[in-house]
Design an enzyme around this catalytic site. Structure first.
Site, short mmCIF file in Angstrom:
data_model
loop_
_atom_site.label_atom_id
_atom_site.label_comp_id
_atom_site.label_asym_id
_atom_site.label_seq_id
_atom_site.Cartn_x
_atom_site.Cartn_y
_atom_site.Cartn_z
N SER A 71 -0.71 -9.50 3.06
CA SER A 71 -1.35 -9.98 1.83
C SER A 71 -2.83 -10.31 1.98
CB SER A 71 -0.61 -11.22 1.30
OG SER A 71 0.62 -10.83 0.73
N LYS A 74 -5.03 -8.80 -0.59
CA LYS A 74 -5.32 -9.40 -1.90
C LYS A 74 -6.76 -9.91 -2.00
CE LYS A 74 -0.50 -10.41 -2.80
NZ LYS A 74 0.60 -11.11 -2.15
N SER A 132 0.08 -16.37 -3.15
CA SER A 132 0.08 -14.96 -2.75
C SER A 132 1.00 -14.14 -3.63
CB SER A 132 0.47 -14.83 -1.27
OG SER A 132 0.06 -13.60 -0.72
#
Length: 299
Positions: A71, A74, A132
């Site tokens: 993640s 992101k 997240s």
């Protein structure tokens, strides 16, 4: 390369080794305190830190080896959104069933967005960067990609992520997802992710997002009422290392445990990345070691 002792320090060291008495008499030991700084050993397979002010490398470990990013991807999702022309952070997005179906099918981390709720772009960014949320990532890709179908819009958004990576000189990076759940070709390096984070941190909205430990956000429901979402940041370094200002955790079956991190002390900012560490606790330990080393190097 890691210890980074400069020639001038070596010459100075040679000059003061005549006798211990002479060293104490001249006080020469205090002239080069950085000589005593030993590069740390980290469990992560890849690591990198730099001086955020000038981009100078302070530590490398397999810094250009391509690895899964989880993640930490992101960061780029947020960067692309915040780079949109005429961006309205208060524009509302209706949560679609496709977003919740996606996180269920992928067993993905979630902002727990509820179908039908109207959530602002700013709130989606909090949902993206704190818990997240892969549902928030999907919503943003759907909103800011172009095309007549959701699939086309998502493809367009991922294209923007890769275009931005090229523009930033991220030579060893490719994205094939909006959230880091790879379709087989989503990778980056510690150096590239640090470069990305340093650039993203120039944006005041991004800085506000990634330093927030928790937030409570009021949203409108499909019936015209309201509810609150409470999100807590997965980056526990914010509470455990003085001066931490971000940035983003990542994990996954391939990525293991990753962390892009930044801290400011005495007006100096160290920013860096660890990829493929062995546990959530260890990635934090790795980051603390690198931050301590970075600040010691900067003096």
């Amino acid at each position: 390369m890691i210890t980074g002792i400069k020639g001038i320090r070596i010459r100075r060291a040679v000059a003061v080794t005549a006798t211990a008495g002479a060293v104490f008499a001249t006080g020469a030991l205090t002239a080069a305190p950085a000589q005593a700084v030993t590069a740390p050993s980290i469990a992560a397979k890849g690591g990198y830190i730099m001086n955020n002010a000038n981009g100078k490398t302070l530590y490398t470990k397999a810094a250009d080896t391509k690895r899964a990013t989880g993640s930490t991807t992101k960061i780029m999702t947020a960067k692309v959104v915040l780079s949109q022309p005429n961006l309205n952070l208060n524009a509302k997005v209706t949560v679609q069933k496709a977003y919740s179906d996606y996180i269920v099918s992928k067993n993905a981390s979630s902002a727990r967005l509820i179908v039908g709720d109207k959530v602002t772009v700013r709130q989606l960014l909090y949902g993206l960067m704190l818990p997240s949320g892969c549902d928030a990532a999907y919503a943003l890709a759907d909103k800011f990609g172009t095309g007549s179908t959701r699939a086309a819009r998502v493809k367009s958004f991922i294209g923007k992520m890769n275009t931005t990576a090229r523009q930033l000189g991220m030579k060893n990076t490719k994205f094939d997802s909006f959230d880091g759940i790879s379709n087989g070709s989503n990778y980056s390096t510690p150096r590239d992710l640090t470069k990305l984070a340093s650039n993203a941190m120039k944006n005041s909205t991004f800085r506000a997002l990634v330093k927030t430990k928790s937030t409570k956000q009021k949203v409108t429901t499909k019936n015209g009422g309201y509810r609150y979402y409470t999100w807590t940041n997965t980056n526990t370094l914010l509470s455990k290392y003085s001066g931490t200002i971000g940035v983003k955790t990542g994990s996954g079956s391939q990525a293991k445990y990753c962390l892009v991190f930044a801290a400011t002390r005495n007006g100096k900012t160290v920013i860096g990345t660890v990829l493929t560490s062995t546990s959530a606790a260890q990635r934090e330990t790795d980051a603390k070691k690198l931050l301590n080393y970075g600040f010691a190097r900067l003096g």
